[in-house]
Scaffold this motif. Structure first.
Motif, short mmCIF file in Angstrom:
data_model
loop_
_atom_site.label_atom_id
_atom_site.label_comp_id
_atom_site.label_asym_id
_atom_site.label_seq_id
_atom_site.Cartn_x
_atom_site.Cartn_y
_atom_site.Cartn_z
N VAL A 216 0.84 -1.21 0.00
CA VAL A 216 0.00 0.00 0.00
C VAL A 216 0.87 1.26 0.00
CG1 VAL A 216 -1.70 1.33 1.31
CG2 VAL A 216 -1.91 -1.17 1.14
N ASP A 217 1.91 1.27 0.79
CA ASP A 217 2.79 2.44 0.89
C ASP A 217 3.60 2.67 -0.38
OD1 ASP A 217 1.91 2.95 3.46
OD2 ASP A 217 3.47 1.70 4.38
N GLU A 218 3.85 1.60 -1.13
CA GLU A 218 4.67 1.72 -2.35
C GLU A 218 3.83 2.05 -3.58
OE1 GLU A 218 7.19 -1.71 -2.93
OE2 GLU A 218 7.10 -2.21 -0.79
N PHE A 219 2.51 1.92 -3.46
CA PHE A 219 1.64 2.04 -4.63
C PHE A 219 1.57 3.48 -5.15
CE2 PHE A 219 -1.91 0.36 -7.13
CZ PHE A 219 -1.52 -0.98 -7.23
N PRO A 220 1.72 3.67 -6.46
CA PRO A 220 1.60 5.01 -7.05
C PRO A 220 0.19 5.59 -6.85
CG PRO A 220 2.62 3.49 -8.60
CD PRO A 220 2.08 2.67 -7.48
N ASP A 221 0.09 6.89 -6.86
CA ASP A 221 -1.19 7.55 -6.63
C ASP A 221 -2.01 7.61 -7.93
OD1 ASP A 221 -3.25 8.91 -5.50
OD2 ASP A 221 -2.27 10.87 -5.52
N ILE A 222 -2.53 6.44 -8.30
CA ILE A 222 -3.40 6.32 -9.48
C ILE A 222 -4.72 5.73 -9.00
CG2 ILE A 222 -3.69 5.37 -11.80
CD1 ILE A 222 -0.65 4.99 -11.89
N ARG A 223 -5.79 6.51 -9.06
CA ARG A 223 -7.07 6.09 -8.51
C ARG A 223 -7.54 4.75 -9.07
NH1 ARG A 223 -9.95 9.84 -10.33
NH2 ARG A 223 -11.35 8.77 -11.77
N PHE A 224 -7.38 4.54 -10.36
CA PHE A 224 -7.84 3.30 -11.00
C PHE A 224 -7.21 2.08 -10.35
CE2 PHE A 224 -6.86 0.03 -14.20
CZ PHE A 224 -8.14 -0.34 -14.57
N TRP A 225 -5.88 2.12 -10.15
CA TRP A 225 -5.18 0.96 -9.60
C TRP A 225 -5.39 0.84 -8.09
CZ3 TRP A 225 -3.87 -2.99 -12.28
CH2 TRP A 225 -3.55 -2.84 -13.65
N ARG A 226 -5.54 1.95 -7.39
CA ARG A 226 -5.78 1.90 -5.95
C ARG A 226 -7.17 1.30 -5.66
NH1 ARG A 226 -2.73 4.01 -2.06
NH2 ARG A 226 -0.81 5.05 -2.66
N GLU A 227 -8.12 1.61 -6.52
CA GLU A 227 -9.46 1.03 -6.37
C GLU A 227 -9.43 -0.48 -6.63
OE1 GLU A 227 -11.98 3.31 -8.93
OE2 GLU A 227 -12.18 4.97 -7.50
N LYS A 228 -8.56 -0.92 -7.54
CA LYS A 228 -8.43 -2.36 -7.81
C LYS A 228 -7.70 -3.05 -6.64
CE LYS A 228 -7.19 -3.97 -11.84
NZ LYS A 228 -8.33 -4.84 -12.22
N LEU A 229 -6.76 -2.31 -6.01
CA LEU A 229 -5.99 -2.90 -4.91
C LEU A 229 -6.81 -3.00 -3.63
CD1 LEU A 229 -3.12 -3.85 -3.95
CD2 LEU A 229 -2.75 -1.47 -3.22
N ALA A 230 -7.74 -2.08 -3.43
CA ALA A 230 -8.50 -2.00 -2.17
C ALA A 230 -9.13 -3.32 -1.75
CB ALA A 230 -9.55 -0.91 -2.26
N PRO A 231 -9.83 -4.05 -2.64
CA PRO A 231 -10.43 -5.34 -2.22
C PRO A 231 -9.38 -6.36 -1.78
CG PRO A 231 -11.39 -4.58 -4.29
CD PRO A 231 -10.20 -3.72 -4.02
N LEU A 232 -8.21 -6.33 -2.42
CA LEU A 232 -7.15 -7.27 -2.02
C LEU A 232 -6.64 -6.96 -0.63
CD1 LEU A 232 -5.01 -7.52 -5.32
CD2 LEU A 232 -7.06 -8.81 -4.65
N VAL A 233 -6.49 -5.66 -0.34
CA VAL A 233 -6.02 -5.25 0.99
C VAL A 233 -7.06 -5.62 2.05
CG1 VAL A 233 -5.43 -3.26 2.43
CG2 VAL A 233 -4.62 -3.37 0.06
N LYS A 234 -8.33 -5.39 1.74
CA LYS A 234 -9.41 -5.71 2.68
C LYS A 234 -9.44 -7.21 2.98
CE LYS A 234 -14.40 -5.19 3.30
NZ LYS A 234 -15.67 -4.71 2.69
N LYS A 235 -9.27 -8.00 1.95
CA LYS A 235 -9.28 -9.45 2.13
C LYS A 235 -8.07 -9.92 2.92
CE LYS A 235 -10.10 -13.73 -0.40
NZ LYS A 235 -10.36 -14.35 -1.73
N ALA A 236 -6.91 -9.28 2.67
CA ALA A 236 -5.69 -9.64 3.38
C ALA A 236 -5.84 -9.35 4.87
CB ALA A 236 -4.51 -8.86 2.81
N ILE A 237 -6.47 -8.23 5.21
CA ILE A 237 -6.70 -7.87 6.62
C ILE A 237 -7.63 -8.89 7.28
CG2 ILE A 237 -7.74 -6.15 8.15
CD1 ILE A 237 -6.78 -4.01 6.17
N GLN A 238 -8.69 -9.25 6.59
CA GLN A 238 -9.65 -10.22 7.14
C GLN A 238 -9.00 -11.58 7.36
OE1 GLN A 238 -12.68 -10.04 4.12
NE2 GLN A 238 -13.83 -8.39 5.14
N LEU A 239 -8.23 -12.05 6.35
CA LEU A 239 -7.60 -13.35 6.46
C LEU A 239 -6.54 -13.38 7.54
CD1 LEU A 239 -7.32 -14.28 2.67
CD2 LEU A 239 -8.86 -15.27 4.37
#
Length: 247
Positions: A216-239
């Protein structure tokens, strides 16, 4: 006789007919004696001013160069020359909203795309400078607007569309240096975001929750890709939370 006329005039219908006749005659006289229309009068004044010895008519086109045409009409096939902003035109006549010019090219120009300045040589030179500055400001504003639009398209996920927009910014625009920097920056950031996203997907499949969260900290500030990454981060936190509870 007087009483007969008086009787006629007492009739409302007769009075109406008389008034109508008077108004009609007055209107006809006004049309005959009235001066030229306002637009014709303004045009005559503009031509008279433009042809004065101490006046100069300068090209002042928002989208230069100014087209000089063979006739006073905007047609596809009547352009006989083009003139840059700030150049001097020699006006010799006019027709409606058009100036007839003899120099630098003989033909017709749209009067609204010119500016007539009267005064000393220094005052005319100042007017030329102002026209040049106005053009630069216009180009800067337009360049900044295009660049902002391109960035919006980029953030929405259309890299190629954004690049195409940025490439329309002319080299004369004040926004051109920023545009060129963006042309180099956008593909590089996009490639980085795509690579990190793929890494996050792979890490999630391998149950490497911490790897996903660190990206998350390394990810470029591109809304399109951050929105795609968000579900993965959410799932990683839950798991990760589920895994820690089971330990």
């Amino acid at each position: 006789m007087v009483s007969r006329v008086s009787g006629v005039l007492k009739s409302p219908l007769a009075v109406g007919v008389c008034i109508t006749a008077i108004v009609t005659v007055a209107g006809t006289i006004y049309v005959i004696l009235s001066p030229q229309s306002d637009s014709a009068s303004i045009q005559s004044t503009a031509i008279a001013t433009a042809t004065k010895p101490d006046c100069r008519t300068l090209v002042n086109d928002p989208q230069p160069p100014l087209n000089i045409r063979s006739s006073p009409a905007e047609l596809k096939d009547n352009v006989v020359g083009q003139v840059k902003n700030g150049e001097t035109l020699t006006v010799i006549g006019g027709n409606e909203s058009w100036f007839q010019v003899s120099l630098p090219v003989q033909g017709w120009v749209d009067q609204s795309l010119t500016k007539t300045v009267c005064g000393t040589a220094a005052q005319i030179d100042d007017a030329k400078s102002q026209i040049a500055q106005s053009k630069e400001l216009m180009q800067k504003d337009q360049g900044d607007r295009i660049l902002a639009s391109a960035i919006s398209v980029y953030q929405a996920g259309d890299l190629q569309g954004a690049i195409a927009l940025v490439r329309t910014i002319p080299s004369s625009s004040a926004a051109y240096p920023k545009a060129q920097a963006k042309l180099k920056e956008m593909p590089s950031e996009w490639k980085q975001a795509q690579s990190l996203y793929n890494t996050a997907e792979k890490a999630l499949k391998q149950s490497q929750w911490e790897v996903v969260l660190k990206l998350v900290d390394e990810f470029p500030d591109i809304r399109f890709w951050r929105e795609k990454l968000a579900p993965l981060v959410k799932k990683a936190i839950q798991l990760r939370h589920t895994a820690s509870k089971s330990e």
